[in-house]
Scaffold this motif. Structure first.
Motif, PDB file in Angstrom:
ATOM      1  N   LYS A 130      -0.112   7.119  -6.206  1.00 35.01           N
ATOM      2  CA  LYS A 130       0.205   7.196  -4.777  1.00 35.01           C
ATOM      3  C   LYS A 130       1.652   7.637  -4.553  1.00 35.01           C
ATOM      4  O   LYS A 130       2.109   7.639  -3.419  1.00 35.01           O
ATOM      5  CB  LYS A 130      -0.068   5.846  -4.124  1.00 35.01           C
ATOM      6  N   GLU A 151      -7.626   6.569  -2.738  1.00 33.51           N
ATOM      7  CA  GLU A 151      -8.460   6.527  -1.528  1.00 33.51           C
ATOM      8  C   GLU A 151      -7.713   5.934  -0.340  1.00 33.51           C
ATOM      9  O   GLU A 151      -8.023   6.237   0.801  1.00 33.51           O
ATOM     10  CB  GLU A 151      -9.723   5.698  -1.789  1.00 33.51           C
ATOM     11  N   ILE A 152      -6.801   5.008  -0.621  1.00 35.09           N
ATOM     12  CA  ILE A 152      -6.149   4.352   0.523  1.00 35.09           C
ATOM     13  C   ILE A 152      -4.689   4.781   0.685  1.00 35.09           C
ATOM     14  O   ILE A 152      -3.994   4.292   1.562  1.00 35.09           O
ATOM     15  CB  ILE A 152      -6.244   2.816   0.411  1.00 35.09           C
ATOM     16  N   SER A 179     -16.092  -2.093 -14.207  1.00 32.93           N
ATOM     17  CA  SER A 179     -17.259  -1.273 -13.872  1.00 32.93           C
ATOM     18  C   SER A 179     -16.856   0.079 -13.288  1.00 32.93           C
ATOM     19  O   SER A 179     -17.702   0.792 -12.774  1.00 32.93           O
ATOM     20  CB  SER A 179     -18.171  -2.027 -12.917  1.00 32.93           C
ATOM     21  N   LEU A 180     -15.579   0.431 -13.338  1.00 32.91           N
ATOM     22  CA  LEU A 180     -15.165   1.742 -12.860  1.00 32.91           C
ATOM     23  C   LEU A 180     -14.553   2.537 -14.004  1.00 32.91           C
ATOM     24  O   LEU A 180     -13.879   1.977 -14.868  1.00 32.91           O
ATOM     25  CB  LEU A 180     -14.132   1.589 -11.729  1.00 32.91           C
ATOM     26  N   THR A 181     -14.764   3.845 -14.005  1.00 34.35           N
ATOM     27  CA  THR A 181     -14.201   4.703 -15.042  1.00 34.35           C
ATOM     28  C   THR A 181     -12.689   4.834 -14.821  1.00 34.35           C
ATOM     29  O   THR A 181     -12.159   4.396 -13.794  1.00 34.35           O
ATOM     30  CB  THR A 181     -14.812   6.107 -14.968  1.00 34.35           C
ATOM     31  N   PHE A 214     -15.148   4.351 -19.395  1.00 31.56           N
ATOM     32  CA  PHE A 214     -14.994   3.018 -18.803  1.00 31.56           C
ATOM     33  C   PHE A 214     -13.944   2.253 -19.610  1.00 31.56           C
ATOM     34  O   PHE A 214     -13.733   2.549 -20.793  1.00 31.56           O
ATOM     35  CB  PHE A 214     -16.319   2.269 -18.828  1.00 31.56           C
ATOM     36  N   ARG A 267      -2.751   4.662 -12.368  1.00 31.18           N
ATOM     37  CA  ARG A 267      -3.200   4.109 -11.094  1.00 31.18           C
ATOM     38  C   ARG A 267      -1.991   3.733 -10.229  1.00 31.18           C
ATOM     39  O   ARG A 267      -1.994   3.926  -9.018  1.00 31.18           O
ATOM     40  CB  ARG A 267      -4.082   2.888 -11.359  1.00 31.18           C
ATOM     41  N   VAL A 286     -10.683  -2.432 -13.290  1.00 31.61           N
ATOM     42  CA  VAL A 286     -12.008  -2.895 -12.890  1.00 31.61           C
ATOM     43  C   VAL A 286     -13.002  -2.376 -13.923  1.00 31.61           C
ATOM     44  O   VAL A 286     -13.112  -1.171 -14.134  1.00 31.61           O
ATOM     45  CB  VAL A 286     -12.368  -2.381 -11.484  1.00 31.61           C
ATOM     46  N   ARG A 344       0.825  -1.194   0.000  1.00 27.50           N
ATOM     47  CA  ARG A 344       0.000   0.000   0.000  1.00 27.50           C
ATOM     48  C   ARG A 344       0.873   1.262   0.000  1.00 27.50           C
ATOM     49  O   ARG A 344       0.570   2.237  -0.672  1.00 27.50           O
ATOM     50  CB  ARG A 344      -0.907  -0.006   1.234  1.00 27.50           C
ATOM     51  N   GLU A 371      -8.736   6.198  -8.500  1.00 26.50           N
ATOM     52  CA  GLU A 371      -9.171   6.514  -7.128  1.00 26.50           C
ATOM     53  C   GLU A 371      -9.135   5.307  -6.201  1.00 26.50           C
ATOM     54  O   GLU A 371      -9.062   5.457  -4.986  1.00 26.50           O
ATOM     55  CB  GLU A 371     -10.573   7.135  -7.151  1.00 26.50           C
ATOM     56  N   LEU A 372      -9.210   4.123  -6.810  1.00 26.20           N
ATOM     57  CA  LEU A 372      -9.068   2.907  -5.998  1.00 26.20           C
ATOM     58  C   LEU A 372      -7.807   3.009  -5.151  1.00 26.20           C
ATOM     59  O   LEU A 372      -7.747   2.531  -4.023  1.00 26.20           O
ATOM     60  CB  LEU A 372      -8.937   1.683  -6.911  1.00 26.20           C
ATOM     61  N   VAL A 373      -6.778   3.613  -5.731  1.00 26.49           N
ATOM     62  CA  VAL A 373      -5.499   3.732  -5.042  1.00 26.49           C
ATOM     63  C   VAL A 373      -5.446   4.995  -4.190  1.00 26.49           C
ATOM     64  O   VAL A 373      -5.026   4.963  -3.040  1.00 26.49           O
ATOM     65  CB  VAL A 373      -4.354   3.734  -6.075  1.00 26.49           C
ATOM     66  N   ASN A 409      -5.545  -5.213 -15.758  1.00 23.36           N
ATOM     67  CA  ASN A 409      -6.314  -5.427 -14.532  1.00 23.36           C
ATOM     68  C   ASN A 409      -7.076  -4.192 -14.087  1.00 23.36           C
ATOM     69  O   ASN A 409      -7.052  -3.824 -12.927  1.00 23.36           O
ATOM     70  CB  ASN A 409      -5.403  -5.914 -13.401  1.00 23.36           C
ATOM     71  N   GLU A 444     -12.029   6.588 -11.678  1.00 22.21           N
ATOM     72  CA  GLU A 444     -12.355   5.785 -10.496  1.00 22.21           C
ATOM     73  C   GLU A 444     -11.346   4.659 -10.279  1.00 22.21           C
ATOM     74  O   GLU A 444     -11.044   4.291  -9.143  1.00 22.21           O
ATOM     75  CB  GLU A 444     -13.769   5.210 -10.633  1.00 22.21           C
TER      76      GLU A 444
END
Lengths: 235, 789
Positions: free
Chosen positions: A157, A113-114, A101-103, A137, A153, A99, A86, A109-111, A97, A106
């Motif tokens: 971070k 966010e954490i 169903s995410l733009t 998408f 992505r 997702v 992380r 943002e998966l990354v 890889n 987004e």
């Protein structure tokens, strides 16, 4: 000489399926330097992906040791590995890889966010030249664009290391070059240590350092005195 | 705060899979709905009942007597365990209601001279109670007034103990004693022809010659008082005065019916919902297992990005919870709506001052918790697999599932099955747990349909036996008191009477060992044909000599078989105790009957034969003349028109049966679709590459569809015999749980019941498989071959 970021001694990985033992790594001793772009080159099955997975904290070694700076990766618990991934590592995979169903935004943002100190998702996407495709998408993006979303992505971070497993493996030469340019730019501008796995020998020309793999072992390490621009690379 | 990215993914996944999600949610909703309905209505009913009983001081012990001096009251009050005792005068009256050609029956109850009743306080709904000193004022039950269009000030005439009197209605009331109002001899409430009347005590005492005396007493007990101890003591006090046997609430007619309803609701809440929750858990399990397989890459990615195991687990648990939440909300909505309807239905059958379905938290909380737990349990396996998946492994495609050659394969090879059939067969043997559960879930749908559709057959049997083999009379003329033989002759001469047969009701306590039941023996003449009893084979049986025939349920309650002897404690007259042999068992669906020969009974009691009721066959063309004459006949307490009972029984029942059947068909279809649709979608997803490859190899759409649908249809067919067995057991359990002292259901299983249930379920499963099959047509062969697993 820059500082060491990865170090391994006698790293071995054995896969057991039923009665058969398959040696993916057979005692790898390796030193990688911070800020460098390293290319791991070798035929498929030569152990480079396994090494990358262990260095990235995705997999565990059967024997031997590996360090990230002073932290011994091979001694970490699952929870510590999760935190390591992380906080320090960015991944780029051959098949992106993303997702579905995410733009694009987004997925980045998966990354963010954490992560502790991320850059805005839009900024990361701008770095890979996708500032106009934020709300698309994956299915609406080309393969090269998808891979660049994956790179955005990975770098959003501000990781210390960027691990790329065959980032251009599923791409044609033209889009592949765009992806390599993005990697080169990140390595240069952000100083992110970058390791790129490939079996495409052409890519070695852009590396600081090239590690050749064969049959689970390092067969040769070469430093490039002069590096090629990605745009000069073709395959 | 903006929604988490993962949650956005979750919502989009749910939206994409809406049909599968809805199919699961609807099954879960059925469980939630029934819980809300059964628990909600049961609690509402129970609370209403408790409050009503308490506020209107419903008595706990009751007894009738012939004529007891008021001076006994002190003695009764002094009995240990008695808190309040109150005496009354209660009488049967014949009413001549304007606009009603046949005579109506009434039960008239006295109101105390001073103050309001200490027990069984009527709740005045409109108008006022009759004035203390009035002789012709009366308050009537609301239902009776409503059914006949009466308002305060209206008048009707009544035959009080042989004296005809014009009565003026001063008001309407309800009573905790008459929540379920059944007239003498009636099988269903008939508010037009039966009502309860309240009059001042003084007026009734004069009419029934009971000055300074009473013929009815009610008791409330102290906290320590026990009905079992008070009842024998009260019987001893009243015995010399024609005490008719005291009884507690458990034998109070109105109370029994409501208790029966409460028991039914409790059973409903316990039996059905678990089935739905188990099936929902299975469906969640099946779908989530597939999602976790499909999302291997995402799981690996999340882990690679540094998401913790908890976050990954939470993501999939949220999926299950959202499916549950959708089901819960639907279940709540439909459950509340049905509960309101059910509460309305209760107000039709029961006379409550108020009965609104009071949506209280606990039925919602319990049903929501049950739904979430079911979905959570269903999710456990998939979530665990997602958590355990190491990130590096998660990102490579899964190894192909291992198939093994087993016994079934050798059989299939021997039987020369085609390759597609082998694929179908191996699909089942490869996932035996999933196949087994699919079969069980589909069989539950079959069972549910059977247990609903056996009902009409059972009711037909009741109608046939009770109304066409046993109670064949057109009407019962009920006498105010037992009379000797010549009353039958009088009745025979009434206009329109074709045949008349006397019958005696004798209140007794039947004992066998330590078991006893307070009932009324029906004594008929041996040649009676209008009203008789039949045995299990439908043949008429008549009591021989001094023997007694017991109804099947009474024999069961007393643990008696033919040849045994029972003790008969007569509760009237000289209160003899007789010992009589049981000669036969009769099949009876209403009440706990016991039957003797009228002449033989008279000889045992050393008195002339008596009649309490005259059963008649009548010429319905002359009904009006007969009714007019009956109203003028002294000694008649009322009439029960069985031809009307037959019609209203059928009408009431068939309306409810239709509603129930529709609900059950809907539920069964939901289960079947939930299982087969999800099964088909999952198979399509698992086999998309396989099926596409076959299409490329030259298999036709039909051949490929066969592989997809074959497994599901085979499982659906396998589910049929299991469903029949389950349905048989369900129906049997229902019959058993329905059986009470008041009524029972015969267990009737026609072949058509099996066939209908199977047809509905097979049609529903074929339809859901066909919907999925259409996706094969749109299978993009090239794209499917290109994508990674």
């Amino acid at each position: 000489m820059s500082e060491l970021i990865f170090r391994s001694e006698g790293l071995t990985k054995v896969y057991r399926t039923g009665d058969v033992s398959v040696y993916a790594l057979r005692g790898v001793d390796l030193r990688l330097h911070a800020g460098e772009l390293t290319v791991l080159l070798g035929p498929s099955g030569s152990g480079k992906s396994t090494l990358l997975n262990i260095l990235g904290g995705l997999d565990r070694a059967s024997e031997g040791q590996a360090w990230f700076r002073d932290a011994e990766l091979t001694a970490m618990t699952d929870r510590e590995l999760t935190v390591y991934r992380r906080d320090h590592v960015g991944f780029v995979f051959q098949f992106y890889n993303l997702v579905a169903s995410l733009t694009a935004r987004e997925n980045v943002e998966l990354v963010t966010e954490i992560a502790k100190d991320p850059m805005p998702a839009a900024e990361a996407l701008a770095m890979v030249g996708l500032d106009k495709r934020l709300d698309h998408f994956p299915a609406q993006l080309s393969g090269g664009e998808q891979q660049r979303v994956a790179i955005a992505r990975a770098i959003a971070k501000r990781p210390e290391v960027l691990l790329c497993d065959e980032p251009t493996g599923a791409l044609d030469s033209k889009t592949g070059v765009q992806v390599l340019e993005a990697l080169e730019r990140i390595n240069t501008e952000l100083g992110t240590t970058t390791i790129v796995i490939t079996h495409n020998a052409g890519i070695q020309a852009m590396a600081h350092r090239v590690v050749f793999f064969a049959d689970g072992r390092i067969s040769e390490v070469r430093e490039n005195d002069s590096r090629a621009q990605p745009s000069d690379i073709t395959w | 705060m903006a929604m988490h990215v993962l949650d956005r993914k979750l919502l989009r996944d749910l939206k994409r899979m809406w049909a599968q999600v809805l199919a699961i949610a609807l099954v879960l909703a059925c469980g939630v709905m029934i819980l809300v309905l059964a628990i909600g209505v049961q609690r509402s009913l129970q609370d209403t009942l408790d409050a009503y009983y308490e506020r209107n001081r419903f008595a706990e012990v009751f007894s009738g007597a012939k004529r007891a001096p008021e001076s006994l009251l002190g003695e009764i009050r002094a009995l240990p365990g008695v808190r309040v005792a109150e005496t009354r005068i209660v009488g049967q009256v014949v009413l001549d209601v304007p606009g009603l050609s046949e005579p109506a029956a009434g039960r008239v109850i006295s109101l105390p001279e001073i103050d309001v009743p200490a027990l069984n306080l009527p709740l005045v709904v409109t108008g006022r109670p009759p004035a203390q000193d009035s002789v012709d004022e009366v308050m009537v039950t609301r239902a009776f007034a409503d059914a006949n269009g009466f308002v305060a000030g209206d008048r009707f005439s009544a035959n009080l103990n042989g004296r005809k009197r014009e009565l003026t209605i001063t008001g309407t009331a309800l009573s905790p004693e008459y929540i379920y109002v059944l007239g003498p001899g009636a099988m269903l409430p008939d508010n037009r022809r039966f009502g309860v009347l309240w009059m001042p005590r003084r007026a009734l005492a004069a009419a029934f010659d009971l000055q300074g005396a009473f013929n009815d007493v009610s008791l409330a007990l102290t906290r320590e008082g026990r009905a079992e101890e008070v009842i024998p003591a009260l019987d001893r006090i009243l015995a010399p005065y024609g005490g008719a046997g005291a009884y507690g609430r458990a034998e109070q007619a109105s109370h029994i019916f409501i208790e029966g309803e409460l028991t039914q609701l409790r059973a409903l809440a316990q039996i059905l919902p678990p089935i739905f929750f188990v099936i929902s858990a299975f469906l969640v399990n099946m779908v989530l297992a597939r999602i976790v397989t499909l999302e291997r890459g995402v799981i690996g990615l999340l882990k690679a990005l540094g998401y913790s195991d908890l976050a990954v687990a939470g993501h999939f648990l949220k999926f299950a919870s959202l499916v549950a939440a959708i089901g819960i909300v639907i279940g709540w909505a439909v459950g509340s709506w049905l509960a309101q309807g059910m509460a309305r239905l209760y107000t039709e059958f029961f006379e409550f001052p108020y009965l609104v379905f009071d949506p209280r938290g606990d039925s919602y909380a319990i049903s929501a918790a049950a739904g979430l737990v079911a979905a959570g349990l269903g999710a456990v396996q998939g979530v665990r697999r997602a958590v355990r998946m190491p990130p590096a492994v998660a990102m490579v495609p899964p190894a192909p599932p291992t198939f093994k050659r087993g016994l079934s394969d050798r059989l299939a090879t021997w039987a020369r099955f085609s390759q597609p059939s082998m694929m179908v067969l191996r699909g089942i043997t490869r996932w035996p747990g999933r196949a087994t559960f699919s079969v069980l879930a589909i069989s539950a749908a079959v069972a549910m349909l059977m247990s609903a559709s056996f009902f009409p057959d059972s009711l037909d049997e009741i109608i046939d036996t009770s109304f066409f083999r046993q109670n064949r009379q057109d009407a019962m003329l009920i006498l105010t008191r037992d009379q000797t033989e010549n009353v039958v002759e009088d009745v025979r001469h009434l206009p329109g009477v074709i045949a008349a047969e006397p019958m005696q009701y004798l209140p007794v306590v039947l004992r066998h060992g330590h078991l006893s039941r307070r009932i009324a023996i029906e004594a008929r003449d041996p040649d009676a044909t209008l009203s008789r009893v039949t045995d299990a084979s439908g043949q008429p049986v008549a009591p021989a000599g001094g023997g007694i025939i017991l109804s099947d349920r009474l024999a069961e309650r007393l643990a008696v078989k033919p040849g045994d002897k029972v003790q008969v404690e007569v509760l009237t007259g000289r209160r003899d105790t007789l010992t009589v042999p049981v000669t036969d068992i009769a099949t009876v669906y209403f009440g706990l009957g016991a039957y003797m020969d009228r002449g033989a009974l008279a000889r045992l009691l050393r008195s002339p034969p008596q009649a309490s009721v005259v059963n008649i066959a009548m010429d319905r063309q002359r009904a009006d003349a007969l009714y007019a004459a009956a109203k003028e006949t002294p000694g008649l307490a009322g009439t029960v028109l069985l031809f009307q009972t037959r019609a209203s029984f059928r009408e009431t029942i068939s309306r409810n049966v239709l509603n129930t059947t529709v609900v059950y068909i809907l539920i069964a279809v939901l289960i079947t679709v939930g299982v087969t649709y999800n099964g088909a979608r999952i198979q399509l997803s698992e086999r998309a590459r396989e099926l596409a490859s076959l299409r490329i190899l030259g298999f036709s759409r039909a051949e490929v569809s066969y592989i997809l649908m074959g497994e599901l249809m085979l499982l659906s067919i396998l589910a049929q015999p299991v469903g029949w067995l389950l349905g048989w057991a369900f129906a049997y359990a229902q019959v058993k749980s329905f059986s009470s002292d008041l009524y029972s259901l015969p267990f009737v299983m026609n072949p058509a019941t099996y066939a209908k249930a199977s047809l509905v379920v097979l049609a529903a499963s074929a339809a859901s498989a066909l919907i999925v099959r259409r996706r094969i047509d749109s299978l993009d062969l090239v794209a499917v071959m290109k994508t990674r697993e």
